[in-house]
Design a protein around this motif. Sequence first.
Motif, PDB file in Angstrom:
ATOM      1  N   ARG A 213      29.382  17.109 -37.662  1.00 46.27           N
ATOM      2  CA  ARG A 213      28.079  16.655 -37.189  1.00 46.27           C
ATOM      3  C   ARG A 213      27.498  15.606 -38.122  1.00 46.27           C
ATOM      4  N   LEU A 214      27.669  15.793 -39.428  1.00 43.88           N
ATOM      5  CA  LEU A 214      27.161  14.824 -40.387  1.00 43.88           C
ATOM      6  C   LEU A 214      27.880  13.491 -40.240  1.00 43.88           C
ATOM      7  N   ALA A 215      29.205  13.519 -40.068  1.00 43.68           N
ATOM      8  CA  ALA A 215      29.967  12.283 -39.890  1.00 43.68           C
ATOM      9  C   ALA A 215      29.527  11.560 -38.619  1.00 43.68           C
ATOM     10  N   ALA A 216      29.298  12.296 -37.558  1.00 38.85           N
ATOM     11  CA  ALA A 216      28.839  11.684 -36.301  1.00 38.85           C
ATOM     12  C   ALA A 216      27.455  11.077 -36.475  1.00 38.85           C
ATOM     13  N   ALA A 217      26.585  11.742 -37.192  1.00 37.86           N
ATOM     14  CA  ALA A 217      25.219  11.237 -37.386  1.00 37.86           C
ATOM     15  C   ALA A 217      25.205   9.987 -38.247  1.00 37.86           C
TER      16      ALA A 217
END
Length: 75
Positions: free
Chosen positions: A16-20
Amino acid sequence: MTGSTNDYDDQSSRKRLAAATQYSDETIDLESIVVRYENRPDRCTITPRECPEAERMTTWLSANTSVVVDLADVR
């Protein structure tokens, strides 16, 4: 079990952090609406300014105004 006390494991959190972060250069104009009450805390609702009405029903965040701070004050 990973020993985590919540429903998110470390791997899904990293995903999720990488996508954000891939959207970190984008900006979104937000607007706030304050509703004042006589017998309970006032509430501030924040929504994207350019949000279609149908999406606005599910794209918002509300909090008591007592916990909302000016970004410049906390930097």
